[in-house]
Design a protein around this motif. Structure first.
Motif, PDB file in Angstrom:
ATOM      1  N   VAL A 139       0.852  -1.188   0.000  1.00 12.18           N
ATOM      2  CA  VAL A 139       0.000   0.000   0.000  1.00 12.18           C
ATOM      3  C   VAL A 139       0.892   1.244   0.000  1.00 12.18           C
ATOM      4  CG1 VAL A 139      -0.204   0.168   2.521  1.00 12.18           C
ATOM      5  CG2 VAL A 139      -2.027   1.045   1.075  1.00 12.18           C
ATOM      6  N   GLN A 140       0.435   2.286  -0.691  1.00  8.98           N
ATOM      7  CA  GLN A 140       1.159   3.559  -0.711  1.00  8.98           C
ATOM      8  C   GLN A 140       0.208   4.649  -0.241  1.00  8.98           C
ATOM      9  OE1 GLN A 140       4.597   4.530  -1.670  1.00  8.98           O
ATOM     10  NE2 GLN A 140       3.710   6.125  -0.398  1.00  8.98           N
ATOM     11  N   VAL A 141       0.621   5.395   0.775  1.00  8.22           N
ATOM     12  CA  VAL A 141      -0.154   6.521   1.278  1.00  8.22           C
ATOM     13  C   VAL A 141       0.422   7.798   0.668  1.00  8.22           C
ATOM     14  CG1 VAL A 141      -0.850   7.800   3.352  1.00  8.22           C
ATOM     15  CG2 VAL A 141      -0.654   5.299   3.432  1.00  8.22           C
ATOM     16  N   TYR A 142      -0.469   8.704   0.270  1.00 11.17           N
ATOM     17  CA  TYR A 142      -0.076   9.995  -0.292  1.00 11.17           C
ATOM     18  C   TYR A 142      -0.643  11.120   0.565  1.00 11.17           C
ATOM     19  CZ  TYR A 142       1.397   7.769  -4.638  1.00 11.17           C
ATOM     20  OH  TYR A 142       2.041   7.006  -5.582  1.00 11.17           O
ATOM     21  N   ARG A 143       0.079  12.239   0.558  1.00  7.23           N
ATOM     22  CA  ARG A 143      -0.346  13.441   1.272  1.00  7.23           C
ATOM     23  C   ARG A 143      -0.406  14.597   0.282  1.00  7.23           C
ATOM     24  NH1 ARG A 143       3.687  13.978   5.114  1.00  7.23           N
ATOM     25  NH2 ARG A 143       4.999  14.804   3.458  1.00  7.23           N
ATOM     26  N   ILE A 144      -1.457  15.387   0.385  1.00  5.22           N
ATOM     27  CA  ILE A 144      -1.532  16.647  -0.351  1.00  5.22           C
ATOM     28  C   ILE A 144      -1.551  17.757   0.692  1.00  5.22           C
ATOM     29  CG2 ILE A 144      -2.835  18.125  -1.937  1.00  5.22           C
ATOM     30  CD1 ILE A 144      -4.141  15.572  -3.054  1.00  5.22           C
ATOM     31  N   ASN A 145      -0.509  18.570   0.695  1.00  5.07           N
ATOM     32  CA  ASN A 145      -0.449  19.752   1.535  1.00  5.07           C
ATOM     33  C   ASN A 145      -0.980  20.888   0.670  1.00  5.07           C
ATOM     34  OD1 ASN A 145       0.092  21.760   3.342  1.00  5.07           O
ATOM     35  ND2 ASN A 145       2.274  21.345   3.499  1.00  5.07           N
ATOM     36  N   PRO A 146      -2.171  21.396   0.978  1.00  4.38           N
ATOM     37  CA  PRO A 146      -2.801  22.377   0.082  1.00  4.38           C
ATOM     38  C   PRO A 146      -1.955  23.622  -0.149  1.00  4.38           C
ATOM     39  CG  PRO A 146      -4.351  21.607   1.720  1.00  4.38           C
ATOM     40  CD  PRO A 146      -3.003  21.090   2.133  1.00  4.38           C
ATOM     41  N   GLN A 147      -1.754  23.932  -1.425  1.00  2.25           N
ATOM     42  CA  GLN A 147      -1.121  25.193  -1.793  1.00  2.25           C
ATOM     43  C   GLN A 147      -2.192  26.258  -1.994  1.00  2.25           C
ATOM     44  OE1 GLN A 147       1.042  23.798  -5.210  1.00  2.25           O
ATOM     45  NE2 GLN A 147       2.764  23.097  -3.987  1.00  2.25           N
ATOM     46  N   GLN A 148      -3.368  25.810  -2.446  1.00  2.00           N
ATOM     47  CA  GLN A 148      -4.536  26.686  -2.623  1.00  2.00           C
ATOM     48  C   GLN A 148      -5.787  25.841  -2.424  1.00  2.00           C
ATOM     49  OE1 GLN A 148      -4.554  29.113  -6.214  1.00  2.00           O
ATOM     50  NE2 GLN A 148      -2.366  28.785  -6.416  1.00  2.00           N
ATOM     51  N   MET A 149      -6.848  26.510  -1.998  1.00  2.00           N
ATOM     52  CA  MET A 149      -8.140  25.842  -1.849  1.00  2.00           C
ATOM     53  C   MET A 149      -9.246  26.813  -2.236  1.00  2.00           C
ATOM     54  SD  MET A 149      -7.890  23.604   1.690  1.00  2.00           S
ATOM     55  CE  MET A 149      -9.532  23.959   2.097  1.00  2.00           C
ATOM     56  N   THR A 150     -10.287  26.283  -2.835  1.00  2.00           N
ATOM     57  CA  THR A 150     -11.502  27.057  -3.061  1.00  2.00           C
ATOM     58  C   THR A 150     -12.667  26.253  -2.515  1.00  2.00           C
ATOM     59  OG1 THR A 150     -11.936  26.132  -5.261  1.00  2.00           O
ATOM     60  CG2 THR A 150     -10.590  28.144  -5.166  1.00  2.00           C
ATOM     61  N   ALA A 151     -13.689  26.952  -2.060  1.00  2.14           N
ATOM     62  CA  ALA A 151     -14.883  26.282  -1.545  1.00  2.14           C
ATOM     63  C   ALA A 151     -16.105  27.105  -1.925  1.00  2.14           C
ATOM     64  CB  ALA A 151     -14.793  26.127  -0.032  1.00  2.14           C
ATOM     65  N   LYS A 152     -17.177  26.387  -2.281  1.00  2.43           N
ATOM     66  CA  LYS A 152     -18.442  27.036  -2.641  1.00  2.43           C
ATOM     67  C   LYS A 152     -19.586  26.238  -2.046  1.00  2.43           C
ATOM     68  CE  LYS A 152     -18.601  26.994  -7.101  1.00  2.43           C
ATOM     69  NZ  LYS A 152     -18.770  27.229  -8.536  1.00  2.43           N
ATOM     70  N   GLU A 153     -20.693  26.934  -1.824  1.00  2.00           N
ATOM     71  CA  GLU A 153     -21.906  26.238  -1.405  1.00  2.00           C
ATOM     72  C   GLU A 153     -23.139  26.993  -1.856  1.00  2.00           C
ATOM     73  OE1 GLU A 153     -23.006  25.860   2.706  1.00  2.00           O
ATOM     74  OE2 GLU A 153     -22.311  27.873   3.172  1.00  2.00           O
ATOM     75  N   ASN A 154     -24.175  26.230  -2.050  1.00  2.00           N
ATOM     76  CA  ASN A 154     -25.511  26.746  -2.255  1.00  2.00           C
ATOM     77  C   ASN A 154     -26.346  26.001  -1.228  1.00  2.00           C
ATOM     78  OD1 ASN A 154     -27.643  28.186  -3.349  1.00  2.00           O
ATOM     79  ND2 ASN A 154     -27.986  26.767  -5.024  1.00  2.00           N
ATOM     80  N   PRO A 155     -26.642  26.638  -0.099  1.00  2.00           N
ATOM     81  CA  PRO A 155     -27.271  25.905   1.002  1.00  2.00           C
ATOM     82  C   PRO A 155     -28.690  25.458   0.689  1.00  2.00           C
ATOM     83  CG  PRO A 155     -27.050  28.234   1.547  1.00  2.00           C
ATOM     84  CD  PRO A 155     -26.405  28.036   0.217  1.00  2.00           C
ATOM     85  N   ILE A 156     -29.128  24.481   1.451  1.00  2.00           N
ATOM     86  CA  ILE A 156     -30.499  23.975   1.349  1.00  2.00           C
ATOM     87  C   ILE A 156     -31.459  25.108   1.709  1.00  2.00           C
ATOM     88  CG2 ILE A 156     -32.168  22.416   2.447  1.00  2.00           C
ATOM     89  CD1 ILE A 156     -29.821  20.432   2.805  1.00  2.00           C
ATOM     90  N   GLU A 157     -32.496  25.278   0.917  1.00  2.00           N
ATOM     91  CA  GLU A 157     -33.532  26.275   1.194  1.00  2.00           C
ATOM     92  C   GLU A 157     -34.775  25.527   1.677  1.00  2.00           C
ATOM     93  OE1 GLU A 157     -34.154  29.206  -1.872  1.00  2.00           O
ATOM     94  OE2 GLU A 157     -32.011  29.273  -2.349  1.00  2.00           O
ATOM     95  N   VAL A 158     -34.944  25.521   3.009  1.00  2.00           N
ATOM     96  CA  VAL A 158     -36.062  24.798   3.617  1.00  2.00           C
ATOM     97  C   VAL A 158     -37.378  25.259   2.983  1.00  2.00           C
ATOM     98  CG1 VAL A 158     -37.258  24.314   5.798  1.00  2.00           C
ATOM     99  CG2 VAL A 158     -34.762  24.539   5.757  1.00  2.00           C
ATOM    100  N   GLY A 159     -38.203  24.302   2.650  1.00  2.00           N
ATOM    101  CA  GLY A 159     -39.491  24.607   2.042  1.00  2.00           C
ATOM    102  C   GLY A 159     -39.443  24.718   0.530  1.00  2.00           C
ATOM    103  N   GLN A 160     -38.233  24.779  -0.034  1.00  2.00           N
ATOM    104  CA  GLN A 160     -38.123  24.879  -1.488  1.00  2.00           C
ATOM    105  C   GLN A 160     -37.399  23.681  -2.089  1.00  2.00           C
ATOM    106  OE1 GLN A 160     -36.295  28.791  -2.049  1.00  2.00           O
ATOM    107  NE2 GLN A 160     -38.307  29.538  -2.697  1.00  2.00           N
ATOM    108  N   MET A 161     -37.138  22.663  -1.282  1.00  2.00           N
ATOM    109  CA  MET A 161     -36.426  21.485  -1.782  1.00  2.00           C
ATOM    110  C   MET A 161     -37.423  20.562  -2.476  1.00  2.00           C
ATOM    111  SD  MET A 161     -33.393  22.304  -1.044  1.00  2.00           S
ATOM    112  CE  MET A 161     -32.571  20.818  -1.581  1.00  2.00           C
ATOM    113  N   PHE A 162     -37.051  20.066  -3.637  1.00  7.81           N
ATOM    114  CA  PHE A 162     -37.893  19.158  -4.419  1.00  7.81           C
ATOM    115  C   PHE A 162     -37.967  17.806  -3.723  1.00  7.81           C
ATOM    116  CE2 PHE A 162     -38.381  15.917  -7.740  1.00  7.81           C
ATOM    117  CZ  PHE A 162     -39.600  16.331  -8.271  1.00  7.81           C
ATOM    118  N   LYS A 163     -39.177  17.277  -3.614  1.00  9.19           N
ATOM    119  CA  LYS A 163     -39.388  15.950  -3.006  1.00  9.19           C
ATOM    120  C   LYS A 163     -40.064  15.050  -4.032  1.00  9.19           C
ATOM    121  CE  LYS A 163     -39.823  17.633   1.682  1.00  9.19           C
ATOM    122  NZ  LYS A 163     -40.025  19.050   1.725  1.00  9.19           N
ATOM    123  N   ILE A 164     -39.538  13.867  -4.169  1.00  8.86           N
ATOM    124  CA  ILE A 164     -40.122  12.907  -5.121  1.00  8.86           C
ATOM    125  C   ILE A 164     -41.295  12.211  -4.472  1.00  8.86           C
ATOM    126  CG2 ILE A 164     -39.696  10.780  -6.405  1.00  8.86           C
ATOM    127  CD1 ILE A 164     -36.837  11.707  -6.767  1.00  8.86           C
TER     128      ILE A 164
END
Length: 174
Positions: free
Chosen positions: A149-174
């Motif tokens: 087995v080979q373990v790898y490490r990524i030490n972040p040089q840069q990161m980006t993060a995005k979200e579009n949060p859940i909108e209660v009452g507007q989520m589609f339900k099947i």
């Protein structure tokens, strides 16, 4: 520096990013295989501000990283569809993080064993009645590939993060 184009969805709260990366189960390792992109889904752990993954030695993934350690690792969770009376405003609730850095093989047996134990703690908590030993990690050979087995490490040089949060009452339900 990598910039998020859709600023209204940018996540800058490092604690929120850490919690997300600790709980997410699958990430996608993006590499450059010469002039071709190559992406592989993987289990991973996020700890102490670094990302770790593992796999059998050899194979295309390891060959590509041997030639070019520059990678990106994308983690995305989709939470559902947000509805809207206007069809063009229907959207997806999600969070995503992209980590940019170099994939470095871990040669230190103690660090590799610790990270593999972290993987077990994340994916099969409480399943094994004793900790993983360095001897087991050192001697283990894949039944499929025959290599260690080979373990790898990524030490972040840069990161980006995005979200579009859940909108209660507007989520589609099947």
């Amino acid at each position: 520096m990598v910039e998020v184009r859709y600023k209204v969805r940018e996540v800058l709260d490092q604690n929120k990013i850490n919690v997300f990366l600790k709980q997410a189960r699958i990430g996608y390792l993006g590499m450059a295989d010469g002039h071709l992109p190559y992406v592989v889904p993987l289990n991973f752990v996020w700890t102490n501000g670094m990302l770790y993954f593992h796999g059998a030695t050899g194979g295309r993934r390891n060959q590509v990283m041997d030639e070019n350690q520059e990678v990106c690792f994308t983690v995305c969770e989709e939470y559902g569809t947000i509805t809207n009376p206007v069809p063009a405003k229907t959207d997806t609730a999600y969070m995503s993080v992209i980590v940019f850095g170099k994939a470095q093989p871990i040669d230190d047996l103690d660090e590799a064993t610790h990270m593999l134990q972290e993987m077990l703690n994340k994916y099969v908590p409480g399943y094994y009645n004793r900790p993983l030993s360095e001897q087991h990690v050192d001697k283990y050979r894949s039944a499929v590939f025959g290599g260690p087995v080979q373990v790898y490490r990524i030490n972040p040089q840069q990161m980006t993060a995005k979200e579009n949060p859940i909108e209660v009452g507007q989520m589609f339900k099947i």
